[in-house]
Enzyme design. Structure first.
Site, PDB file in Angstrom:
ATOM      1  N   ASP A 165       0.854  -1.184   0.000  1.00  0.00           N
ATOM      2  CA  ASP A 165       0.000   0.000   0.000  1.00  0.00           C
ATOM      3  C   ASP A 165       0.890   1.234   0.000  1.00  0.00           C
ATOM      4  OD1 ASP A 165       0.916   0.315   2.600  1.00  0.00           O
ATOM      5  OD2 ASP A 165      -1.071   0.608   3.470  1.00  0.00           O
ATOM      6  N   ASP A 178      -4.512  -6.564   9.272  1.00  0.00           N
ATOM      7  CA  ASP A 178      -3.082  -6.430   9.587  1.00  0.00           C
ATOM      8  C   ASP A 178      -2.920  -5.605  10.847  1.00  0.00           C
ATOM      9  OD1 ASP A 178      -2.075  -3.439   8.988  1.00  0.00           O
ATOM     10  OD2 ASP A 178      -3.618  -3.976   7.530  1.00  0.00           O
TER      11      ASP A 178
END
Length: 592
Positions: A363, A519
């Site tokens: 990301d 996460d």
């Protein structure tokens, strides 16, 4: 209106940290300083924008809130810099690396005198009625309190730890407000940014209740912490709101989790259609490695140890990785030039030494550019970045909508649109290209309804994989409300990743409401940053016995030596004796 000033300290974390930043020697000579500043002129910023430490960011969120709610002149800000001395928030500065925290008392006195901090701040304070000081021990010493000729009508409020209390004069107009470990626990916030966080909470109260609160604190400074009591977290109390046992027995698929105030119940009829997919856990990559050859008896590593090639990740310690995948943020990759080059040469899997049959997600790392007007990347760049480095999953470019940005209707809408446009551009270009990774679209929002709409747009765009961002610091109850709003529109094929959230008690509920992966490094990091070092399968938590290394980087040992509580030699003897007794106790040779 009460004339108000906040005095804070510079932070080691700065927006720019070039290798040739200014040092203490550069500030000694005005000519040399001018010459060195020219070399860094392209990196100059107003002081308020240069610092990005936690205390500074939280403080500025509070200051900005007050200025938007009332007017810009309601509050001023000044910064005690160990390089530039006393500076106003908009003074242009270039990157530097000087801090009082590494100086002893004599050095602080001499250097603060050279910078004329005492006199400059003493004169500045005279222009205000109410002054808040958010300074640590070493920076308080640099002030050399008390100030001369200080009118008792002024109120100087010091948010400081108990060990700093002796540095603050006990008589008016000086007022001490204890902000230490107890308050960090009470407000459930880390010590590093706690003073800034508390001021932000105070600013919220002033914004919500009215400007009269400034006058109230001016008249009675001890009210400051009391006004924030509603933000305290009482971990000792749990209100168990249970449901009829028959109802739970009849619905074996219901989810019940204990929060601080409520037990959540999700009937099976409200489950998302994608429930039943395997749930995956990703760990963020933050260079968390350990030295496998560390000599615990002598407290030393091998000479010439390389912290990348010689150290190991958690997944290299066990026979098989102890997580399903790894999340790598681009902003973390770019923080270190050497690391970035390694990754570009090796590819992401080989750099992480992670099995190729295990996924790596990429990301942009939106928290790293949260205060920027626009994300620093473009879609074409990010697509090629994910593909060339071998990521399995790649996330579209988003812009966080949290804190003050979520409170401002125009700004949150602007960021919402930026995130949506980037997601649309990302999936469109992905379909036109020949990329090997799987695309994730990001949903950002500020309440349950805005998240629901964002997820709906991503499904319409054609995404099979969606991330929910901006919820990492959101209370569990609110996250569940967001996911309950989303669940009815989730198709059975959709994968939903929850960024930065690993609430162990709530994972079962998140899963039933559509989450398929998440996460977080919070539990790994709490193992060495907090007292809960071990978590067992039954949920019990235990602390390790820690003996601070005298010859290492122990902040506690340095602090005790600087306070004159003992010499390094004395503490070294105590350390050796402590370790010896612990080992003998382990062997059954001495009693507890």
């Amino acid at each position: 209106m009460v004339r108000t000033l906040v005095v804070t300290s510079c932070t080691g974390e700065k927006k720019h940290k070039p290798e040739n930043q200014l040092t203490k020697e550069d500030f000694i000579s005005p000519d040399r300083l001018r010459e060195r500043e020219k070399q860094l002129w392209h990196l100059r910023l107003p002081a308020v924008e240069m610092y990005i430490g936690m205390q500074h960011l939280r403080l500025m969120e509070g200051v900005s809130l007050l200025r938007r709610q009332f007017n810009h002149g309601i509050i001023d800000l000044s910064i005690v810099s160990a390089g530039y001395g006393l500076i106003l928030e908009n003074q242009p500065i270039v990157p530097y690396e000087v801090t009082f925290n590494t100086m002893n008392y004599r050095e602080i006195k001499e250097w603060a005198g050279f910078l004329n901090i005492h006199n400059n701040l003493g004169e500045l304070v005279k222009d205000y009625d109410l002054v808040f000081f958010l300074l640590g021990d070493k920076y308080l010493r640099a002030l050399e309190l008390p100030f001369e000729d200080m009118d008792e009508s002024k109120k100087l409020i010091f948010l400081a730890s108990n060990t700093s209390k002796k540095l603050i004069p006990p008589e008016k107009p000086y007022y001490f407000v204890q902000v230490g470990q107890e308050e960090a626990s009470s407000f459930s916030y880390g010590l590093v940014g706690l003073k800034g966080y508390l001021f932000k909470l105070f600013a919220q109260e002033v914004s919500n209740e009215g400007i009269y609160l400034l006058d109230s604190v001016y008249k009675n400074p001890v009210l400051f912490l009391g006004l924030l009591d509603k933000y305290r977290v009482d971990n000792s109390k749990e209100e168990n709101i249970s449901f009829p046992s028959a109802e739970l027995e009849n619905d074996k698929k219901s989810s019940v989790i204990k929060n601080r105030e409520v037990v959540f119940f999700i009937p099976s009829g409200e489950y998302a259609k994608n429930y039943g997919q395997p749930v995956k856990y990703f760990i963020p990559e933050w260079d968390d490695r350990v030295d496998p050859k560390y000599d615990f008896i002598n407290d030393s590593s091998l000479k010439g140890r390389d912290t990348y090639s010689d150290d190991v990740y958690a997944h290299e310690i066990y026979d098989s990785p102890n997580y399903d995948g790894i999340l790598v943020s681009k902003v973390k990759v770019e923080e270190n030039k050497k690391k970035r080059l390694y990754i570009e040469q090796l590819g992401i899997h080989d750099f992480l030494r992670f099995p190729r049959n295990k996924p790596v997600m990429g990301d942009c790392g939106a928290f790293g550019y949260i205060n920027e007007c626009e994300p620093p990347y473009n879609t074409e760049e990010i697509l090629n970045y994910y593909d060339s480095l071998g990521f399995n999953f790649g996330v579209s470019i988003d812009h966080l909508i949290v804190g003050d940005y979520a409170s401002d209707p125009e700004e949150r809408k602007r960021r919402y649109i930026i995130t949506q446009k980037n997601a649309h551009d990302f999936i469109t270009r992905y379909k036109e290209g020949n990329y090997s990774f799987i695309p994730y679209g990001v949903a950002q929002g500020w309440d349950a309804e805005s998240y629901r709409k964002a997820v709906g747009y991503l499904i319409e765009m054609g995404y099979d994989y969606i991330c929910l961002g901006g919820l990492a610091r959101t209370p569990t109850k609110q996250i569940i409300e967001v996911m309950k709003a989303i669940a009815p529109i989730v198709p059975d094929y959709l994968k939903i990743h929850l960024f930065g959230v690993a609430r162990l008690q709530a994972i079962d509920v998140f899963t039933k409401l559509g989450m398929t992966s998440f996460d977080s490094a919070s539990h790994l990091r709490s193992a060495w940053l907090r007292s809960e070092n071990y978590i067992t399968l039954d949920g019990e938590k235990y602390a390790a016995i820690r003996v601070p290394p005298v010859d290492g980087h122990s902040v506690r040992v340095r602090k005790m030596i600087s306070e004159g509580r003992g010499t390094k030699e004395q503490f070294k003897k105590l350390e050796i004796n402590s370790l010896e007794m612990l080992r003998k106790y382990d062997q059954g040779k001495v009693s507890l």
